[in-house]
Design an enzyme around this catalytic site. Structure first.
Site, mmCIF file in Angstrom:
data_model
loop_
_atom_site.group_PDB
_atom_site.id
_atom_site.type_symbol
_atom_site.label_atom_id
_atom_site.label_comp_id
_atom_site.label_asym_id
_atom_site.label_seq_id
_atom_site.Cartn_x
_atom_site.Cartn_y
_atom_site.Cartn_z
ATOM 1 N N ASN A 198 25.823 1.611 -35.332
ATOM 2 C CA ASN A 198 24.409 1.201 -35.423
ATOM 3 C C ASN A 198 23.460 2.381 -35.259
ATOM 4 O O ASN A 198 22.547 2.375 -34.440
ATOM 5 C CB ASN A 198 24.084 0.101 -34.418
ATOM 6 N N HIS A 249 31.215 -8.894 -31.381
ATOM 7 C CA HIS A 249 30.383 -9.120 -30.196
ATOM 8 C C HIS A 249 30.106 -10.620 -30.167
ATOM 9 O O HIS A 249 29.570 -11.155 -31.129
ATOM 10 C CB HIS A 249 29.086 -8.326 -30.332
ATOM 11 N N ASP A 284 30.897 1.035 -22.752
ATOM 12 C CA ASP A 284 29.714 0.518 -23.449
ATOM 13 C C ASP A 284 28.554 1.503 -23.290
ATOM 14 O O ASP A 284 27.415 1.121 -23.018
ATOM 15 C CB ASP A 284 29.316 -0.871 -22.938
#
Lengths: 429, 314
Positions: free
Chosen positions: A100, A185, A311
């Site tokens: 992303n 996700h 993360d």
């Protein structure tokens, strides 16, 4: 490159079921030549380098399955160089990077760009992901075949979820044929609309819109149902609640093949830590109840959760110094991934082997990469750490370009001393 | 003029009024006692004091508000402060300026007080970390509206003489209400028993952990109550998203003379305003001066805000 021998090491390599005091020899090409308690100093030539680890722990270099690097587009948050420094200081030698960026990694030319850029600027093994859908919009699938042919390790829309069930079915169906890894996700958007925190007492007190654990569970249940029909390589990026874990348990018992990860944040923190609107603890999935946290730790212990991820999500201060609902989501974590995980060893909730397993061989197996192991012939990616050394997290001392750590001021025990990449020392305290 | 000179006995009193949750019982009582004196002042002919002369008060309203803003405006002026009101809905924020930027800009003008209303929960807390002056929360998101709770408490005390031992029902859209939250904290703190009444879709999770009894049946919830606080229900929430319809809501949760009978005989009605007549409250009931405290709430709001401004302006 000189041959190297590490002696007096407590070698923990779950890929070989190894936890013993011994030595490790790296050959002149940086590969593992010999490992274990039977390796002796005399097994190497006289010109080789001797490194005495004095009983400190030696493990395979860690594999972090979820990290964000700002290149291209968000270089002000993190770049390949700063991410490498942060990773190596945390003993992480392999990183799965998220797509992303700006532009989003959803086509072949972007893959070529980041692979070249990564090769020139990064000093860790990078395994780039591409998005599952074009622009991560959840509408049209990307070129799974072409992209994986160019070096894409897996597909993920990062913190976005494919909402359309029909599309998800097709994605899994298509992926099952060409064998690519789909990383989902899990979040139902209708249930999570405007939410920025777990739906519970804290949300009520702080007056924030909460998201129930159901939003995660529903997607997991849906995807696992689809998986029966279309058995592809399916991975749930991060789970955050006991409810999800129950679903995973049920499906794993029934023999379904898939994997699941958890963020170290969800293992180390709960919603109470958000306190008075600490935006650095605004995460996705959100921190939940203490009982969820405990269940997740148990889930790791029971092998229902395969990997622990950092993360790692660098955000500049501007994006965080906002009212909670408007603030950016995410926290950095690649550098503190191991020390924070070791907390669960020190408080006796997880065995050390299990922790290392979820950070090395388990992610490597899911990704189908030859990392996370120090078996003879493996790459010389090594993490050496002092299991006991105490230290205090100070954001300013962290190597990431962004300083949004969720554990500022936390006292940790366990510190990375040295990191080797392909047999070369790339970090030492 | 019987305004007490000061209450300097309490040292290290907090600099900001961000919410009832961070207020001590002593501070709450201090504000209420002080406000009682201001009620008399506000009813007298000469309403102007000079306690805050030379002080600058900025009202920073990111959300439209009639009564709260005018109440703070008036309160500041009656104490002699220079009051500047800024309606931020069409101002700098539209140009991309963040709350912090605005705060820094205003801070450079050396205000003594900033009164803030913001649509995001926690915005006053953030602001308070960045400015040198006192911050008073005039309502943030759905989190808190401390001066509303304080004026509600003052209104009750004014009529009932006390709060301790009373049973207070808060009824309506609890989920989205900052007034409900602040009142739950304050009424609990002052010794009342609090019932909250709402349809399940408008009841926040874990509300019972906040020390209240929750009811979906209004009649049961009103049983034995001395005070009935009705909350405003926004129109868009009544059209199928949270509730089936306006009339179904009125049927089960609208306050009518019949439902009021389930409360104590001398029960009094309150509403933070603005009201939706015929939706959450029967229009005649709202205007019935024998049971409705709604006008008094507005009146006493000025007194409470004067007390707050005085206390927090150092």
């Amino acid at each position: 490159m000189k041959e190297k021998i590490f002696i007096n090491a407590r070698i923990i390599d779950p890929s070989q079921n190894m936890d013993e005091i011994g030595s490790l020899i790296l050959n002149d090409k940086g590969k593992v030549k010999a490992i274990g308690k039977n390796v002796k100093k005399t097994d190497v030539g006289s010109g080789s380098e001797l490194i005495d680890l004095k009983g400190n722990v030696l493990t395979p270099g860690l594999v972090d399955m979820k990290a964000f690097v700002g290149e291209p587009g968000y270089e002000y948050k993190e770049n390949f160089r700063t991410l490498s420094h942060a990773a190596l200081a945390g003993g992480v030698t392999s990183i799965v990077t998220m797509p992303n960026t700006k532009p989003i990694i959803d086509n072949v030319s972007m893959v070529d760009f980041i692979i070249r850029r990564g090769r020139d600027k990064a000093n860790v093994n990078l395994f780039p992901c591409a998005s599952i859908t074009q622009q991560c919009e959840g509408k049209l699938m990307t070129e799974f075949g072409l992209l994986s042919g160019r070096g894409i390790i897996g597909f993920s829309d990062v913190n976005k979820t494919i909402q359309n069930t029909e599309l998800m079915a097709r994605i899994m169906n298509y992926a099952s044929d060409i064998g690519v890894l789909i990383m989902q996700h899990a979040e139902d958007y209708e249930l999570s609309k405007n939410a920025c925190i777990n739906d519970g007492e804290i949300a009520t007190r702080l007056g924030l819109q909460g998201v129930s654990a159901l939003a995660e569970k529903i997607i997991i249940e849906r995807d696992l149902s689809l998986l029966s029909e279309y058995p592809c390589r399916y991975h749930i990026n991060q789970i955050s609640s006991k409810q999800s874990l129950d679903v995973i348990k049920k499906n794993k018992i029934n023999g379904k093949q898939f994997s699941a990860g958890v963020s170290i944040n969800n293992l180390a923190l709960n919603e109470n830590d958000i306190g008075d609107f600490k935006t650095f603890l605004k995460l996705s999935p959100p921190l939940r109840l203490e009982e969820d946290r405990l269940a997740l730790v148990q889930g790791v212990k029971d092998g229902l959760i395969d990997v622990i991820v950092s993360d790692h999500l660098p955000e500049d201060e501007e994006s965080k110094r906002l009212p909670f609902a408007q603030a950016a989501t995410g926290a950095i974590g690649v550098e503190t991934l191991l020390p924070l995980s070791l907390e669960m060893y020190h408080n006796e909730s997880l065995p050390l082997n299990k922790i290392i397993e979820t950070l090395t061989i388990n992610p490597a197996k899911i990704l189908k990469i030859k990392k996370g192991s120090l078996a003879k012939g493996s790459d010389g990616d090594i993490c050496v750490f002092d299991l006991e050394a105490p230290w205090k997290v100070n954001a300013e001392n962290l190597k990431s370009k962004s300083k949004n750590t969720a554990i500022e001021g936390r006292n940790l025990q366990g510190k990375v001393l040295m990191t080797y990449l392909n047999g070369e020392l790339v970090y030492s305290v | 003029m019987a305004v007490k000179k000061n209450n300097t006995a309490i040292k290290n009193s907090p600099k900001h009024l961000l919410g009832i949750q961070s207020l001590s019982i002593i501070e709450a009582k201090e504000i209420l006692d002080e406000a009682k004196e201001f009620i008399k002042l506000n009813r007298s002919k000469s309403k102007k004091l000079d306690i805050l002369r030379g002080k600058t008060q900025i009202n920073l309203f990111f959300e439209p508000s009639t009564r709260t803003q005018s109440s703070f405006d008036l309160a500041g002026k009656r104490l002699g402060a220079d009051v500047m009101s800024m309606n931020m809905d069409n101002s700098a924020l539209k140009k991309g300026e963040t709350l912090i930027d605005t705060a820094m800009t205003l801070n450079a003008m050396h205000p003594d007080l900033i009164v803030i209303r913001h649509q995001d929960s926690g915005a006053p807390n953030l602001l308070s970390q960045k400015v040198n002056c006192a911050v008073i929360n005039a309502g943030d998101g759905r989190r808190e509206h401390p001066t509303q709770a304080l004026l509600d408490a003052l209104t009750i005390i004014n009529r009932k003489g006390k709060i301790e031992g009373l049973k207070i029902a808060i009824c309506g859209d609890i989920l989205h209400s900052r007034v409900a939250r602040s009142n739950i904290y304050l009424m609990n703190m002052l010794g009342a028993e609090v019932n909250v009444i709402a349809p399940k879709t408008l009841m926040p999770k874990s509300i019972n952990r906040m020390g209240v009894n929750s009811f979906t049946d209004m009649k049961k919830g009103l049983e034995g109550c001395d005070i009935v606080m009705m909350l405003r229900l926004q129109n868009e929430r009544m059209q199928g998203s949270f509730l089936p319809s306006k009339r179904e809501y009125y049927e089960f949760y609208g306050l009518t003379p019949e439902k009021l009978k389930f409360a104590k005989k001398d029960a009094l009605i309150m509403h933070p305003g603005p009201m939706n007549r015929g939706v959450e409250i029967d229009t005649k009931l709202a205007d019935d001066i024998n049971v409705s405290l709604i006008k008094e709430q507005v009146e006493l709001g000025v007194a409470v805000r004067m007390a707050c401004l005085k206390k927090y302006c150092k």
